[in-house]
Design an enzyme around this catalytic site. Sequence first.
Site, PDB file in Angstrom:
ATOM      1  N   HIS A  31       3.092  -4.998   4.014  1.00  4.32           N
ATOM      2  CA  HIS A  31       2.162  -4.788   4.135  1.00  4.32           C
ATOM      3  C   HIS A  31       3.066  -3.528   3.147  1.00  4.32           C
ATOM      4  O   HIS A  31       4.940  -3.060   3.174  1.00  4.32           O
ATOM      5  CB  HIS A  31       1.793  -4.027   5.024  1.00  4.32           C
ATOM      6  CG  HIS A  31       1.168  -4.544   6.461  1.00  4.32           C
ATOM      7  ND1 HIS A  31       0.194  -5.057   6.206  1.00  4.32           N
ATOM      8  CD2 HIS A  31       2.191  -5.662   7.158  1.00  4.32           C
ATOM      9  CE1 HIS A  31      -0.231  -5.788   8.077  1.00  4.32           C
ATOM     10  NE2 HIS A  31       0.982  -5.716   8.487  1.00  4.32           N
ATOM     11  N   TYR A  32       2.356  -2.506   2.737  1.00  2.00           N
ATOM     12  CA  TYR A  32       2.130  -1.010   1.923  1.00  2.00           C
ATOM     13  C   TYR A  32       1.858  -1.006   2.307  1.00  2.00           C
ATOM     14  O   TYR A  32       0.318  -0.622   2.790  1.00  2.00           O
ATOM     15  CB  TYR A  32       2.214  -0.872   0.667  1.00  2.00           C
ATOM     16  CG  TYR A  32       1.135  -1.764  -0.162  1.00  2.00           C
ATOM     17  CD1 TYR A  32      -0.263  -1.170   0.287  1.00  2.00           C
ATOM     18  CD2 TYR A  32       0.629  -1.816  -1.747  1.00  2.00           C
ATOM     19  CE1 TYR A  32      -1.137  -1.333  -0.457  1.00  2.00           C
ATOM     20  CE2 TYR A  32      -0.280  -2.396  -2.486  1.00  2.00           C
ATOM     21  CZ  TYR A  32      -1.517  -1.967  -2.319  1.00  2.00           C
ATOM     22  OH  TYR A  32      -2.466  -2.632  -2.292  1.00  2.00           O
ATOM     23  N   THR A  33       1.828   0.758   2.780  1.00  2.93           N
ATOM     24  CA  THR A  33       0.858   2.091   3.212  1.00  2.93           C
ATOM     25  C   THR A  33       0.105   2.752   2.862  1.00  2.93           C
ATOM     26  O   THR A  33      -1.513   3.344   3.512  1.00  2.93           O
ATOM     27  CB  THR A  33       1.832   3.733   3.697  1.00  2.93           C
ATOM     28  OG1 THR A  33       2.191   4.021   3.220  1.00  2.93           O
ATOM     29  CG2 THR A  33       3.361   2.667   4.486  1.00  2.93           C
ATOM     30  N   GLU A  47       5.971  -2.402   7.887  1.00  2.00           N
ATOM     31  CA  GLU A  47       5.402  -1.463   6.245  1.00  2.00           C
ATOM     32  C   GLU A  47       5.727  -0.916   5.704  1.00  2.00           C
ATOM     33  O   GLU A  47       7.099  -0.164   5.738  1.00  2.00           O
ATOM     34  CB  GLU A  47       4.303  -0.258   7.462  1.00  2.00           C
ATOM     35  CG  GLU A  47       3.184  -1.128   7.731  1.00  2.00           C
ATOM     36  CD  GLU A  47       1.564  -1.334   6.895  1.00  2.00           C
ATOM     37  OE1 GLU A  47       2.145  -0.428   6.116  1.00  2.00           O
ATOM     38  OE2 GLU A  47       0.295  -0.862   7.611  1.00  2.00           O
ATOM     39  N   HIS A  87       0.557  -9.377   3.671  1.00  2.00           N
ATOM     40  CA  HIS A  87      -0.513  -8.645   4.031  1.00  2.00           C
ATOM     41  C   HIS A  87      -1.913  -9.573   3.377  1.00  2.00           C
ATOM     42  O   HIS A  87      -2.988 -10.316   3.950  1.00  2.00           O
ATOM     43  CB  HIS A  87      -1.020  -7.784   4.679  1.00  2.00           C
ATOM     44  CG  HIS A  87      -2.379  -6.893   5.220  1.00  2.00           C
ATOM     45  ND1 HIS A  87      -2.794  -5.427   5.710  1.00  2.00           N
ATOM     46  CD2 HIS A  87      -2.885  -7.738   6.238  1.00  2.00           C
ATOM     47  CE1 HIS A  87      -4.012  -5.531   6.237  1.00  2.00           C
ATOM     48  NE2 HIS A  87      -3.802  -7.052   6.837  1.00  2.00           N
ATOM     49  N   ASP A 106      -2.049  -5.702  -0.144  1.00  2.00           N
ATOM     50  CA  ASP A 106      -0.202  -5.224  -0.208  1.00  2.00           C
ATOM     51  C   ASP A 106       0.118  -6.239   0.266  1.00  2.00           C
ATOM     52  O   ASP A 106      -0.388  -7.788   0.511  1.00  2.00           O
ATOM     53  CB  ASP A 106      -0.969  -4.252   0.649  1.00  2.00           C
ATOM     54  CG  ASP A 106      -1.496  -4.573   2.305  1.00  2.00           C
ATOM     55  OD1 ASP A 106      -2.692  -5.193   2.093  1.00  2.00           O
ATOM     56  OD2 ASP A 106      -0.988  -3.811   3.668  1.00  2.00           O
TER      57      ASP A 106
END
Length: 280
Positions: free
Chosen positions: A46-48, A110, A157, A167
């Site tokens: 994922h990215y946040t 993440e 994700h 993401d």
Amino acid sequence: MNHKLFLGAACALLLSACATGPQTPVIRHDYVSQNQDSRSLFIVLHYTVLDWEKSLKVLTTGGQVSAHYLVREEPAEIYQLVDENRRSWHAGASYWAGNQNLNSSSIGIEIVNAGWVDTPGGRVYAPFPQKQIEEVIKLVRDIQKRHNVKPERIIGHADIAPGRKQDPGPMFPWKQLHEAGLIPWPDPVQVAARKTAYEAVPADIGWAQDRLGRYGFNIARSGQPDKLTSDAIATFQMKYRPADYGGVLDAETAALIDVATTPGGMLMAPAPAPTGTGKP
């Protein structure tokens, strides 16, 4: 009957039970079944969409979201937030290759990253620092080895929730994970050959839906170019052709989908040889 004697016996029995207390089961470990594997079948990246401080706060407090690991960008560091034996809340409503609700069967990572912003010229995604990517690769390799996660189950994700999630986005260098020996990649020789064929005879949308479903997406063959199909195509393009992820089924995308879903079409790069400083 002597009531005093009966009462005394009852009290003695009760005190005896209280003194014994709850019983702990005796469990023996003489045998181990061969019929088992890890509960962690997937690794989801994922990215946040937040900076470091906000990412840490959301993932560790009352934000109703978490991940097993958080990879900081500056300095590039890895933080474990949830024990791998416990379920973290990172996947949400999700599906991949017949598996649903991936929170229960995955390890979530993440990556601190700003995500995207919409500009007059279109959506712009933030890049990932190379040192951060190197830490992600180290972490993924470590998890993959310990849990024996299959290469095709190292996913993003967006893969498990196309359209709803983007993401880690088109700026995430999936090709580097392939070059590190972690994930498969469509054979470029086969892609080039099939691209020529699809330029001559364009692919059918029903065919694409069938192949994308075979690849792993939760998509049915309707024969209609609906939003879910476009989202799945765009997600696929973000990974394998990030220069153009408009969700259009062009000849190159059709060739990539074809190769990715044909036996022998996906190649693994050899894992780099381990390096060390110890003396032989």
